[in-house]
Design an enzyme around this catalytic site. Structure first.
Site, PDB file in Angstrom:
ATOM      1  CG  ASP A 251      -2.010  -1.038   1.153  1.00 16.09           C
ATOM      2  OD1 ASP A 251      -2.242  -1.540   0.038  1.00 16.09           O
ATOM      3  OD2 ASP A 251      -2.622  -1.349   2.189  1.00 16.09           O
ATOM      4  CE  LYS A 273      -8.464  -0.520  -2.481  1.00 19.65           C
ATOM      5  NZ  LYS A 273      -7.433  -1.547  -2.395  1.00 19.65           N
TER       6      LYS A 273
END
Length: 488
Positions: A251, A273
């Site tokens: 991530d 994200k």
């Protein structure tokens, strides 16, 4: 130095190296060069007794006199300036630079183009430690620690593997299969046999491991919590998974320091994200996990914090289970807890003190929240944490509308990839103005309740918390906010 050094082991066997200087420091450099098989040329007006003895024995070439650029002959590969004259050392460095020769100036990192590391040597196995010339004593201390960890058996194992290298490469032409062979080898009896000086048995065990049919490569996925970004807070299980990974899906909140602990040759794929920028769709992450696991690879799904806190770890496990992919979970220290701890904010209030100690003020207990209902009551519980939402959202107004007292203490913890960078503390009525005035950026954590007021008293990491309101002397300062008693 702005950029790290490129680690390099040089083959100097039979090659000429110029050492300028004839004292004890030059002598130590010459001994190391001779150990590496180099042909040292020592330029100096005089030689120490040890260097003179080496010259008389024909082990080094002596170039008598002051430094002369002609000493940098075409066959010289490296240059070392080891005099006690800074002017001479600078001249040597400049001359070497002009001829594109790597030069080391003893005790001068700025002039050096290569550095001699502290070395742990175990036969064919060498472990080099360097601080880039900034702190050689630190590098030597690390070397001493490594000396304790790696005994002579590791050198014998490296020699054994070196002798069998052609057979290993022929047996396991695929890099992944070869790596798994060495994992099995190190978990087996060979190293212990070498420590017990049973070389013949170690050789036989090595050959047996090479001949054994390797188990079929079974792909798997490990969900690993990377914690708050501080590599020191990784669990041992997380570190083990990173060292075994073939593919890492990470991530955007995973810090570079954590990624550096992973295997160097692991494939790294960012699948971050973001509410404001480019995001990887969850379906694509699922497809990547499935693709690499079915190809027999060990996949690490690396998530900031803990995989099951504000993440989609459960959804990913359901997908893997549906498709028959083996999985496991390595918990991480969620960023919510880590950032609060860095800010000095306990998760629950401390026991009340009977009286204020000299020089300290008694902290009032939080009052007036017992009768609140719904979201307001949940938010008023001491230590409740909330993520800062999308741009334009005003959590302070929402909480006030829900009935939370305006004097509720808050701490807004702005987080970098590794640790909190700013902590803003104040009362709930000041939240929106404080976030704007201090330009707090996402991700940030909002901590509410009486424990939030402890940030001013207990902070220990980084700078002290920033005040929500401007200083009283500021022209824009407003009337002092109410005290906690006003919340009752």
């Amino acid at each position: 130095m702005d950029a790290p050094l490129f680690p390099l082991f040089a083959d100097l066997n039979g090659r000429a190296v110029l050492v300028v200087g004839g004292g004890a420091v030059a002598g130590r450099k010459v001994e190391a060069l001779l150990h590496a098989g180099a042909r040292p040329r020592v330029g100096a007006p005089q030689l120490s007794p040890a260097l003179r003895e080496l010259a008389e024995a024909g082990r080094i070439d002596w170039l008598p006199g002051l430094f002369d650029t002609r000493w940098l002959a075409e066959d010289v590969w490296l240059v070392i300036a080891a005099t006690d004259e800074p002017v001479v050392n600078r001249a040597v460095a400049a001359a070497a630079e002009a001829q594109r020769l790597f030069v080391n100036v003893v005790d001068d990192a700025q002039l050096s183009r290569f550095h001699v590391p502290a070395v742990v040597e175990r036969g064919a196995l060498q472990i080099a430690v360097s601080s880039g010339g900034a702190a050689p004593m630190v590098a030597r201390h690390v070397r001493r620690r490594l000396e304790e960890l790696f005994d002579g058996a590791w050198g014998q194992l490296a020699g054994l593997a070196g002798r069998h290298r052609p057979a290993i490469r022929a047996r396991f032409p695929d890099t992944g299969a070869r790596r798994r062979f060495f994992d099995r080898l190190l978990d087996g009896p060979v190293l212990d046999l070498l420590r017990r000086h049973r070389q013949a048995d170690a050789e036989a065990a090595f050959e047996q491991a090479l001949a054994d049919e390797p188990p079929a490569a079974a792909g798997s996925v490990v969900l690993v919590g990377a914690g708050s970004g501080d590599p020191g807070l990784l669990t041992l299980a997380a570190l083990r998974a990173l060292n075994q990974a073939d593919v890492i899906l990470y991530d955007r909140l995973v810090s570079a320091e954590v990624l550096q602990l992973a295997r160097r040759d692991a494939e790294r794929i960012e699948v971050g994200k973001s509410a404001r920028g480019h995001s990887t769709r969850q379906e694509h992450i699922h497809a990547l996990m499935l693709e690499h696991a079915r190809a027999g690879r060990r996949v690490v799904r690396l998530k900031g914090g803990d995989a099951f806190v504000f993440g989609r770890g459960g959804e990913e496990l359901q997908f893997l289970r549906t498709h028959g992919i083996a999985y496991e979970v390595v918990p991480g220290i969620t960023a919510a807890l880590a950032c609060a701890a860095h800010a000095g904010i306990p998760r629950s209030p401390p026991r009340p003190r009977p009286a204020a100690a000299p020089g300290h003020r008694a902290l009032p207990r939080f009052a007036g929240h017992a009768g609140l209902a719904g979201a307001g009551r949940a938010a008023a519980d001491p230590g409740v944490l909330h993520g800062r939402g999308r741009a334009g959202a005003d959590p302070g107004a929402l909480l006030l509308d829900a009935g939370l007292p305006a004097a509720t203490p808050f701490a807004l913890v702005e987080k970098t990839a590794r640790a909190p960078t700013n902590v803003v503390s104040g009362q709930l009525r000041q939240l929106a103005d404080a976030a704007a005035r201090h330009a707090v950026q996402s991700p940030a954590l909002l901590i509410l309740g009486e424990v939030a007021a402890l940030a001013d008293e207990l902070h220990w990491f980084g700078a002290a918390p920033l005040p929500a309101a401007p200083p009283a002397s500021s022209p824009s300062a407003k009337t002092p906010p109410p005290t906690l008693a006003d919340a009752a």
